[in-house]
Write an enzyme that holds these catalytic residues in place. Structure first.
Site, PDB file in Angstrom:
ATOM      1  CG  HIS A  81      -5.519  -5.660 -11.988  1.00 18.64           C
ATOM      2  ND1 HIS A  81      -6.288  -5.218 -10.991  1.00 18.64           N
ATOM      3  CD2 HIS A  81      -5.596  -7.071 -12.368  1.00 18.64           C
ATOM      4  CE1 HIS A  81      -7.072  -6.521 -10.669  1.00 18.64           C
ATOM      5  NE2 HIS A  81      -6.542  -7.456 -11.385  1.00 18.64           N
TER       6      HIS A  81
ATOM      7  CE  LYS B  10      -1.727   7.336  -4.262  1.00 14.84           C
ATOM      8  NZ  LYS B  10      -3.025   6.708  -4.911  1.00 14.84           N
ATOM      9  NE  ARG B  11       5.145  -0.816  -4.739  1.00 10.11           N
ATOM     10  CZ  ARG B  11       5.815  -2.277  -5.042  1.00 10.11           C
ATOM     11  NH1 ARG B  11       5.117  -3.122  -4.388  1.00 10.11           N
ATOM     12  NH2 ARG B  11       6.791  -2.556  -5.502  1.00 10.11           N
TER      13      ARG B  11
ATOM     14  CE  LYS C 292       0.506   3.557  -7.710  1.00 11.37           C
ATOM     15  NZ  LYS C 292      -0.973   3.476  -7.356  1.00 11.37           N
TER      16      LYS C 292
ATOM     17  CB  THR D 186      -7.875  -0.248  -3.492  1.00 12.00           C
ATOM     18  OG1 THR D 186      -6.748  -0.481  -3.254  1.00 12.00           O
ATOM     19  CG2 THR D 186      -8.556  -0.999  -4.393  1.00 12.00           C
TER      20      THR D 186
ATOM     21  CE  LYS E 160      -6.598  -0.301   1.131  1.00 13.89           C
ATOM     22  NZ  LYS E 160      -5.310  -0.388   0.595  1.00 13.89           N
TER      23      LYS E 160
HETATM   24  C1  LIG Z   1      -4.493   0.058  -0.428  1.00 15.91           C
HETATM   25  C2  LIG Z   1      -3.128  -0.277  -0.369  1.00 15.91           C
HETATM   26  C3  LIG Z   1      -2.490  -0.032  -1.728  1.00 15.91           C
HETATM   27  C4  LIG Z   1      -3.296   0.400  -3.058  1.00 15.91           C
HETATM   28  O1  LIG Z   1      -3.025   2.046  -2.862  1.00 15.91           O
HETATM   29  P1  LIG Z   1      -3.303   2.730  -4.290  1.00 15.91           P
HETATM   30  O2  LIG Z   1      -3.509   4.189  -3.558  1.00 15.91           O
HETATM   31  O3  LIG Z   1      -4.742   2.412  -4.715  1.00 15.91           O
HETATM   32  O4  LIG Z   1      -2.344   2.540  -5.017  1.00 15.91           O
HETATM   33  C5  LIG Z   1      -1.071  -0.054  -1.684  1.00 15.91           C
HETATM   34  N1  LIG Z   1      -0.342  -0.537  -0.636  1.00 15.91           N
HETATM   35  C6  LIG Z   1      -1.058  -0.800   0.672  1.00 15.91           C
HETATM   36  C7  LIG Z   1      -0.245  -1.311   1.723  1.00 15.91           C
HETATM   37  C8  LIG Z   1      -2.375  -0.608   0.792  1.00 15.91           C
HETATM   38  O5  LIG Z   1      -2.993  -0.939   1.885  1.00 15.91           O
END
Ligand SMILES: *Cc1c(COP(=O)(O)O)cnc(C)c1O
Length: 811
Positions: free
Chosen positions: A346, A537-538, A543, A645, A649
């Site tokens: 990952h 995101k984190r 990032k 991911t 979304k």
């Molecule tokens: C989808 C999701 C992530 C993953 O986000 P990335 O932009 O792919 O890092 C992280 N936290 C939450 C709460 C999410 O719903």
């Protein structure tokens, strides 16, 4: 949802949220009342929101129970191959509404609640949100992990994050668990997970260890446990497992220093394996069918997916376990291990690829270490056979890294012990083959595969954005919800004015709704007609939330410099949690809130620019912000984001992406047309070239005046007047040791952001691009991802099982 819907509106809300037929609704009403009275022993005079939640949840769960039991019966009768997904991270989100959506019950429940007049619509919406999110990452199939100690909730008001555990924080979730009653110490914790009826029932199994208080640990010889685990009777091992895991979660000084907490999860997976194996071992606890099963058949009957490196100790586990229980010789045990296990990588960030110090393993898992050495010996013999005389390659491929601290490379162990290795987006899988695990690829090319990540369109469209789901269904029908590639049909509507108007209208409604939420919950007033520029995101250097900050400050400086010019108003929202021990990530949060304080309170700026930090970012907040976003920030340094991911979304929910050619962004651009995304910055080969030539941040600083101004402001305490030195560490990092090369992409990022603003002035063109993106997002359904794993790695076909109506019990 703040007022009851009119009858006509209710009739119009059709298929995507399930049919609200009269039998459906009256059945739900009956069951709801039954649970309120007989399960909760309350009536409407005394029932509180919690009671309503439970009555509703029990009503919905009844539908699940019927299916669950039928599914188990089917498994019992047909004994299909089982998939075990081992991961330390599961991101579950809330359960109730998700279950309603997946069962196609949401409309019927809304209608029932409306008719009962028990809860006006807005209260029902509240009730659906009573539970907390789970935590971790994606979950599917039979998944095994630790349930405790996971979630932490963050609260930015105190400038630090408070950890809360999922269970302590809410008893609501417990409704969704099933406990097995035949033992007292170890409580297997089954959480019902559903997929939409049309797909299949799936089960998430979370392991939970319950035990005595922290100060009440009986003396247990851990080594004894490790040595014996393979030969213990279930009842014996359970007592040990309970306290073993508890013990491992209380780190000693040395362990804290090494920050090894996650690695201690490894022994937990011993327990999981024991459980998996229990399906193959005659025992008084097993159903009669389990007798007769043969261990040699193991890989035909089960497949294990190792998600990330942590659980890879399973490889070394499986051997002794099989050895001990099945009495198989090494080569048979190893062969079974190999054919059963598959490894999904990952991340390629070196700090996340675990390498465990041998001296720690010596103390903690001595028998495992012995086995790892044995595995390595055999592995290296093979390397020597395939590449005779290539001593350097042997060193690179060894599971054991020599050096001042001798370490076991767990990723190498995973690869060697698995029949398949995959990355989670095409570019990531290519990087794995070309660089990170290139030596292994040269030896065993056939093992390497790609499985591009996906998201579930039920949670990430139907549940979170019913307005858009409906507008789409009106054009192409509702089959796309389980066959997401049908979204392609929307290409027929990219020039359809009515559709363009509908899509834009849904977005505007979602933005208004989110604005109201922010105002109510956080007293934040934002301009709902501004562009919602969202980066959630984190928090992590790779990032590049910092790159976003540099852009925001640049916009701020431009408005300050020339206040009379026209600017496209933006509300920039950045949200995410920082790992508790990650200092730089916490400083990044501090920077965002500090810059926000200055910008948001500057009367010269007005509502032309706002910077908000969204605290406690979690699935339930994502469900609110994603449908409201205009712009999705996916700006990692090329080659660092495995897939992402979040990007998917946003795409599905009608946001445009500004992004680098990284992770799944690459495939998103392929699917939607690169001209419909804002792609900028270095590609992977550019980053590699810069690495070879030497990245010199100062050269960008010297050359680009707007960048220089921003950095000088950070350095002089412009955004931290009370603590002028506050951001010196950040500046120092950016200027002198920035692994993620923020400055190298600054100029192109700003240019691309200018193009974003220019397009935003043309709503029709903007929305047309949105439609191209929605139409191109079909590939990113987790249904596609899972069926590829099933067929191409696990060797299983979709079940043909038909699930009869829920409330018809069978003999
Ligand atoms: C989808 C999701 C992530 C993953 O986000 P990335 O932009 O792919 O890092 C992280 N936290 C939450 C709460 C999410 O719903």
């Amino acid at each position: 949802m703040s007022r009851p819907l009119t009858d006509q509106e209710r009739r119009k809300q059709i298929s995507v949220r399930g049919l609200a037929g009269p039998e459906n609704v009256s059945e739900l009403k009956k069951n709801y009342n039954r649970h309120l009275h007989f399960t909760l022993v309350k009536d409407r005079n005394v029932a509180n929101p919690r009671d309503y939640y439970f009555a509703l949840a029990h009503t919905v769960r009844d539908h699940l129970v019927g299916r669950w039991i039928r599914t188990q019966q089917h498994y019992y009768e047909h004994d299909p191959k089982r998939i075990y997904y081992l991961s330390l991270e599961f991101y579950m989100g809330r359960t109730l509404q998700n279950t309603m959506v997946n069962l196609g019950l949401e409309n019927a429940c809304d209608e029932a609640a409306y008719q009962l007049c028990i809860t006006p619509q807005k209260d029902l919406a509240k009730i659906k949100q009573l539970t907390d999110d789970g935590s971790g990452q994606s979950a599917r199939f039979c998944s095994v992990t630790i349930r405790k100690y996971h979630a932490f909730s963050s609260c930015i008001l105190t400038q630090c994050q408070r950890r809360l555990t999922w269970l302590e924080n809410n008893f609501f979730n417990n409704l969704w668990r099933w406990t097995s009653s035949n033992n007292e110490t170890t409580v297997p914790f089954f959480v019902r997970m559903t997929a939409q009826v049309k797909v299949k029932n799936k089960t998430l199994q979370l392991k939970h260890k319950e035990g005595s208080s922290d100060f009440d640990l009986p003396a247990i010889d851990l080594k004894q446990y490790i040595y014996c685990s393979a030969n213990l009777q279930p009842s014996q091992s359970r007592a040990l497992e309970t306290n073993f895991v508890r013990l491992l979660y209380i780190p000693t000084k040395e362990e804290q220093q090494l920050d090894l907490s996650s690695e201690y999860c490894a022994p937990l997976f011993v327990c999981c394996l024991a459980e998996i194996l229990s399906h193959f071992r005659p025992s008084v606890l097993d159903p009669p069918r389990a007798y007769g099963r043969r261990i040699n058949n193991f890989n035909a009957r089960s497949a294990t997916l190792l998600s990330n490196v942590a659980p890879c100790s399973c490889n070394s586990e499986r051997c002794p376990v099989l050895d001990g229980r099945g009495g198989a010789p090494w080569h048979t045990a190893w062969d079974i291990t190999n054919r059963t296990c598959a490894y999904t990588n990952h991340t390629v960030l070196p700090e996340a690829l675990e390498r465990w110090p041998v001296h720690l393993l010596e103390n903690l898992l001595p028998r495992h270490l012995e086995i790892m050495f044995e595995i390595n010996q055999r592995h290296l013999n093979r390397v020597a056979l395939v590449f005779p005389g290539d001593v350097d390659r042997m060193r690179r491929m060894s599971l054991v890294e020599e050096g001042s601290v001798k370490r076991i490379n767990m990723a190498h162990l995973c690869i060697v012990g698995s029949h398949a290795v995959n990355g989670v987006a095409q570019i990531h899988s290519d990087i794995i083959k070309d660089t990170v695990f290139h030596d292994f690829y040269e030896m065993d090319a056939h093992k390497f595969q790609n499985k591009t990540n996906g998201i579930t369109p039920r949670r990430w469209l139907v549940l979170c954005n019913p307005g858009l789901a409906e507008v789409i269904a009106e054009r192409i029908g509702d089959e796309y919800i389980t066959h997401l590639d049908q979204l392609k049909k929307l290409l027929d509507f990219v020039n359809d004015d009515a559709f363009i108007r509908d899509v834009a209208k849904v977005k505007q409604e979602n933005k208004l709704k989110f604005s109201r939420y922010l105002e109510k919950e956080y007293k934040l007033k934002i301009n709902p007609s501004s562009m919602f520029d969202v980066h959630v995101k984190r928090i992590h250097e790779y990032k590049r939330q910092l790159l976003n900050c540099l852009h925001v400050i640049t916009l701020y400086n431009r408005i300050k410099k020339d206040p009379s010019k026209q600017y496209v108003p933006r509300t920039v929202m950045i949200g995410g949690k920082a790992a508790p021990g990650y200092h730089m990530a916490k400083m990044i949060i501090k920077l965002i809130t500090s810059v926000g304080d200055v910008i948001n309170n500057d009367p010269a700026i007005g509502d032309r620019l706002k910077l908000l930090f969204l605290e406690n970012y979690r699935v339930s907040l994502a469900e609110k912000v994603v449908p409201a976003a205009d712009l999705s920030e996916q700006i990692s340094t090329a080659g660092t984001e495995a897939s992402g991911t979040g990007n998917m979304k946003f795409m599905l929910n009608g946001a445009l992406t500004i992004g680098t050619m990284d992770g799944a962004n690459v495939e998103m651009a392929e699917e939607a047309g690169e001209e419909n995304l804002f792609i900028f910055g270095m590609r992977v080969p550019d980053v590699e070239k810069l690495d070879r030539d030497g990245y010199d941040a100062k050269s960008y600083y010297d050359r680009i005046p707007e960048l220089r101004q921003v950095i000088d402001q950070l350095n002089s305490g412009y955004f931290s007047t009370k603590q002028p030195d506050l951001f010196k560490d950040i500046v120092n990092m950016l200027m002198n040791h920035d692994r993620f090369k923020v400055f190298a992409d600054y100029e192109d990022y700003i240019k691309s952001q200018d193009a974003v603003s220019a397009l935003y002035k043309n709503p029709r063109e903007w929305t047309r691009k949105v439609i191209f993106n929605i139409a191109g997002s079909g590939k990113f359904s987790s249904d596609r991802t899972i069926s590829q794993y099933a067929r191409e790695i696990w060797g299983v076909e979709p079940s043909t099982m038909k699930i009869p109506p829920p409330d018809v019990p069978r003999e």
